[in-house]
Design a protein around this motif. Structure first.
Motif, PDB file in Angstrom:
ATOM      1  N   CYS A 476      18.673  -9.178  24.455  1.00 39.63           N
ATOM      2  CA  CYS A 476      18.748  -8.004  25.260  1.00 39.63           C
ATOM      3  C   CYS A 476      18.362  -8.978  26.648  1.00 39.63           C
ATOM      4  N   PRO A 477      19.053  -8.664  27.571  1.00 40.38           N
ATOM      5  CA  PRO A 477      18.523  -9.156  28.905  1.00 40.38           C
ATOM      6  C   PRO A 477      17.115  -9.487  29.216  1.00 40.38           C
ATOM      7  N   THR A 478      16.543 -10.537  29.362  1.00 39.72           N
ATOM      8  CA  THR A 478      15.061 -10.765  29.621  1.00 39.72           C
ATOM      9  C   THR A 478      14.768 -11.298  30.697  1.00 39.72           C
ATOM     10  N   TYR A 479      13.668 -10.874  31.339  1.00 44.58           N
ATOM     11  CA  TYR A 479      13.051 -11.373  32.465  1.00 44.58           C
ATOM     12  C   TYR A 479      11.781 -12.298  32.573  1.00 44.58           C
ATOM     13  N   GLU A 480      11.658 -13.206  32.859  1.00 49.87           N
ATOM     14  CA  GLU A 480      10.556 -14.036  32.881  1.00 49.87           C
ATOM     15  C   GLU A 480      10.348 -14.265  34.612  1.00 49.87           C
ATOM     16  N   SER A 481       9.066 -14.121  35.032  1.00 48.92           N
ATOM     17  CA  SER A 481       8.780 -14.461  36.382  1.00 48.92           C
ATOM     18  C   SER A 481       8.549 -15.912  36.608  1.00 48.92           C
ATOM     19  N   ALA A 482       9.361 -16.928  37.450  1.00 41.87           N
ATOM     20  CA  ALA A 482       8.887 -18.058  38.009  1.00 41.87           C
ATOM     21  C   ALA A 482       8.467 -18.182  39.187  1.00 41.87           C
ATOM     22  N   SER A 483       7.462 -18.848  39.731  1.00 41.24           N
ATOM     23  CA  SER A 483       6.841 -19.035  40.912  1.00 41.24           C
ATOM     24  C   SER A 483       7.985 -19.809  41.811  1.00 41.24           C
ATOM     25  N   GLU A 493      11.128 -16.251  41.236  1.00 42.83           N
ATOM     26  CA  GLU A 493      12.584 -15.968  40.975  1.00 42.83           C
ATOM     27  C   GLU A 493      12.499 -15.679  39.404  1.00 42.83           C
ATOM     28  N   THR A 494      13.813 -15.177  38.923  1.00 39.06           N
ATOM     29  CA  THR A 494      13.806 -14.783  37.767  1.00 39.06           C
ATOM     30  C   THR A 494      14.352 -15.834  36.669  1.00 39.06           C
ATOM     31  N   VAL A 495      13.717 -16.065  35.601  1.00 43.57           N
ATOM     32  CA  VAL A 495      14.302 -16.822  34.491  1.00 43.57           C
ATOM     33  C   VAL A 495      14.733 -15.872  33.488  1.00 43.57           C
ATOM     34  N   ARG A 496      16.183 -16.255  33.416  1.00 44.66           N
ATOM     35  CA  ARG A 496      16.920 -15.047  32.165  1.00 44.66           C
ATOM     36  C   ARG A 496      16.941 -16.022  30.851  1.00 44.66           C
ATOM     37  N   SER A 497      15.857 -15.349  30.327  1.00 45.04           N
ATOM     38  CA  SER A 497      15.239 -16.263  28.855  1.00 45.04           C
ATOM     39  C   SER A 497      16.265 -15.815  27.907  1.00 45.04           C
ATOM     40  N   CYS A 498      16.978 -14.877  27.948  1.00 44.57           N
ATOM     41  CA  CYS A 498      17.923 -14.716  26.745  1.00 44.57           C
ATOM     42  C   CYS A 498      19.184 -15.658  27.042  1.00 44.57           C
ATOM     43  N   SER A 499      19.206 -16.582  26.355  1.00 37.87           N
ATOM     44  CA  SER A 499      20.500 -17.407  26.410  1.00 37.87           C
ATOM     45  C   SER A 499      21.156 -17.878  24.983  1.00 37.87           C
TER      46      SER A 499
END
Length: 647
Positions: A476-483, A493-499
């Motif tokens: 699934c689309p996954t969000y991780e926050s990056a400073s 900014e968003t890190v789109r962790s699902c690759s």
């Protein structure tokens, strides 16, 4: 050219000369100008440290990536979540957008023009408004976050009867207040050392938005007030839904003793215990729909100058405190809900930047409103205040008589009780729908991960990917926050962790046809891909913020119809983050959480300590697709399996 004498040289000068020099500040250092010696000489005291905001002028502005950089990364992020035919359609829409002399170039040019007129960042106001202030759903679950503190060094009280306020609770609360005031002093006086990484200095602007900061419900968009320096002398305290303006500093901001603050808190309890009629629970409105709350607030303000004065006291208070006359179960799965939403939303003011919450057994934590700042900044405050427990009086404090806490009285109107009853019903329904559990995993932490030459954060992200795939049977689309604090007024900014690489790994991990060497290679590749995205995101070259900025430059319906990149279903689908995550490491003094960002999703916060990892997992009970307890079990198994696999 001046000659500077060392601080040791100053001590060798005659006292008659020492008394006559004057102090000046230049480049964050103190210079003692001594006219008796010569106008060409000065004495430099080299004990001064860099001021909190002394690096702001050298921090670069947030860059605007090229269209090619963003769209190529965007298309790559679509691959793991779209079917081949969907991807072809989405890719064609992207290519149309970025073609020479296309709409993309027009919007990109407008974004650069915006960057020229914005004082600090092209993104700052766009993000504040679009991510927070324009959002009209209740913030209690959808925006606010919570943190639970490490228990006091003396532990917590056992079996405190409901309805009581305890001396231990009052003492810990007063100590925490005193420590918070000390941190505010450091920000006001620029004594907090400027932060940096190996890549350079970090923006300290968000520290200016911690104290005296309030989100104010308004239509059609909310507002945030955030004074700096934060020189208010009062806080607001909620006890049994009653709101008090409580002075905790003397005139001119003079610090008082912890005992003085204790007396203020005890005075509140005494007032309420001796009162005949309680005020309506106005704080409930802060957990309502923002338009409902904005309308009710304006109606209250129109009733009387007393109401307007009450709001001014609340809005300008340094922070909020909620004293709870009950204690939650010792089970951490239960206790954190009191910080998350208070079970029923009572005795809270959810619009303050942060509200300290202390139960009668002494367990404490915070509920915070997200719009002014991101988690790492209040986290720094919490590390400071909890690490200094048991609290001690500040060196410059003295016992000073303080005004009696002022009980805020409201002039109401006929429909207000009905509005509050509806607010209570809506909040209760929302809170009852929250499925939030904790996982305190103690098998390993950052020490073991680093010894295995694994990035702790990237490893946990892959564990989350594996757990989700095992639970749902698909990625699934996954969000991780990056400073992005490496840039002026940077937020996240968003890190789109699902690759494509994380999906290849998760699909192979439980497949017996893959050898261990192959699986290990896939894990390594997935981690490398994640780290590459994280580095790009922290350098201001992610996907989501740039696309948001471009979309906000659309001016006409004709342009909107041409912007196929944004009207294609893949755009919303790629941002429908069924797995939203945030790293709040190390979790030594606190851990926290937040609500899932979509109805069928999970919200996962984690703190990676040296020997363990603390997770919070939230979802919504109404949706059968999710189950936080089930996800917790699968995540634990995934962490165990990955340890055995890597070892």
């Amino acid at each position: 050219m001046r000659t500077f004498l060392s601080s040791t040289s100053v001590r060798t000068l005659p006292s008659t000369i020492i008394k006559r020099y004057s102090l000046t500040i230049q480049n964050s250092k103190s210079y003692l100008i001594c006219p008796i010696l010569s106008r060409n000489y000065s004495l430099q005291i080299e004990t001064d440290k860099p001021k909190t905001f002394s690096n702001q002028h050298i921090i670069p502005r947030l860059p605007i990536p090229t269209l090619q950089e963003t769209t190529e990364r965007y298309k790559k992020s679509l691959l793991p979540i779209l079917k081949p035919e969907e991807y072809t359609r989405a890719a064609n829409a992207v290519d149309e957008f970025v073609k020479a002399d296309g709409l993309g170039e027009v919007l990109q040019k407008r974004l650069h023009e915006l960057d020229k007129i914005e004082k600090y960042s092209w993104l700052e106001n766009i993000w504040l408004n679009k991510a927070y202030l324009e959002w009209r759903e209740p913030s209690i679950i959808n925006v606010n976050w919570w943190c639970e503190f490490k228990d006091h060094p003396n532990g917590v009280l056992k079996q405190v009867p409901k309805g009581q306020i305890t001396d231990f609770q009052i003492n810990r609360t007063a100590g925490l207040i005193s420590n918070i005031l000390s941190f505010n002093d450091e920000i006001n006086n620029e004594l907090l050392p400027p932060e940096s990484t190996r890549q350079g200095p970090l923006c300290m602007n968000q520290y200016k938005k911690q104290f005296g900061t309030t989100r104010i419900a308004d239509s059609p968009v909310d507002r945030v007030i955030s004074p700096w320096p934060a020189t208010a002398k009062h806080i607001i305290v909620l006890f049994r839904d009653q709101i008090f303006k409580v002075q905790v500093l003397g005139e001119g901001g003079a610090r008082v003793t912890i005992k003085d603050i204790e007396r203020q808190l005890k005075s509140i309890v005494e007032q309420i215990n001796n009162i005949n009629e309680l005020q309506l629970p106005i704080g409930l409105l802060t957990g309502e729909h923002r338009d409902t709350w904005a309308t009710a607030r304006k109606a209250l303000e129109s009733q009387s100058s007393e109401n307007r004065s009450n709001f001014e006291a609340i809005d300008t208070a340094l922070f909020s405190l909620s004293l709870d006359d009950y204690s939650t179960d010792s089970d951490i799965d239960v206790s954190h809900h009191n910080l998350f939403h208070a079970f029923n939303g009572r005795n809270r003011w959810f619009d303050k930047c942060f509200q300290l919450i202390v139960q009668s057994n002494g367990r404490a934590g915070v509920n915070g409103e997200h719009s002014p700042a991101d988690a790492v900044i209040p986290g720094r405050i919490f590390d400071y205040i909890v690490s200094k427990e048991p609290a001690q009086d500040p060196p410059n404090s003295s016992s000073i008589p303080l005004p009696t806490p002022q009980h805020l009285k409201w002039v109401t109107y006929p429909s207000l009780e009905t509005i509050l009853e509806k607010a209570q019903s809506n909040i209760q329904a929302a809170n009852d729908n929250v499925d939030s559990v904790l996982l305190h995993y103690n098998e390993y932490g950052s020490n073991w991960l680093k010894s295995a030459k694994l990035s702790p954060d990237a490893f946990i992200q892959m564990a989350l990917q594996l757990a989700y795939y095992r639970r749902q049977g698909e990625p699934c689309p996954t969000y991780e926050s990056a400073s992005t604090r490496g840039f002026l007024h940077g937020r996240t900014e968003t890190v789109r962790s699902c690759s494509i690489d994380s999906v290849a790994f998760t699909k192979a991990f439980d497949d017996k046809d893959f050898k261990k060497e192959q699986k290990l290679a896939l894990l390594t590749k997935a981690i490398e891909t994640h780290l590459e995205y994280m580095i790009s995101a922290t350098n201001g070259k992610g996907v989501d913020r740039h696309l948001l900025g471009l979309r906000c430059q659309i001016q006409t319906e004709e342009e909107k119809s041409r912007a196929l990149i944004f009207t294609d279903p893949s755009y919303i689908q790629s941002m429908y983050f069924k797995l939203s995550s945030s790293n709040l490491s190390p979790g030594d003094y606190f851990y926290g959480g937040f609500g899932a960002v979509v109805p069928e999703g999970y919200g996962v916060n984690y703190a990676i300590g040296k020997e363990g990892i603390k997770f919070s997992i939230s979802s919504y009970k109404k949706y059968s697709e999710t189950d936080s307890t089930s996800f917790r079990k699968i995540l634990k198994n995934s962490l165990d399996d990955l340890r055995d696999f890597v070892a």
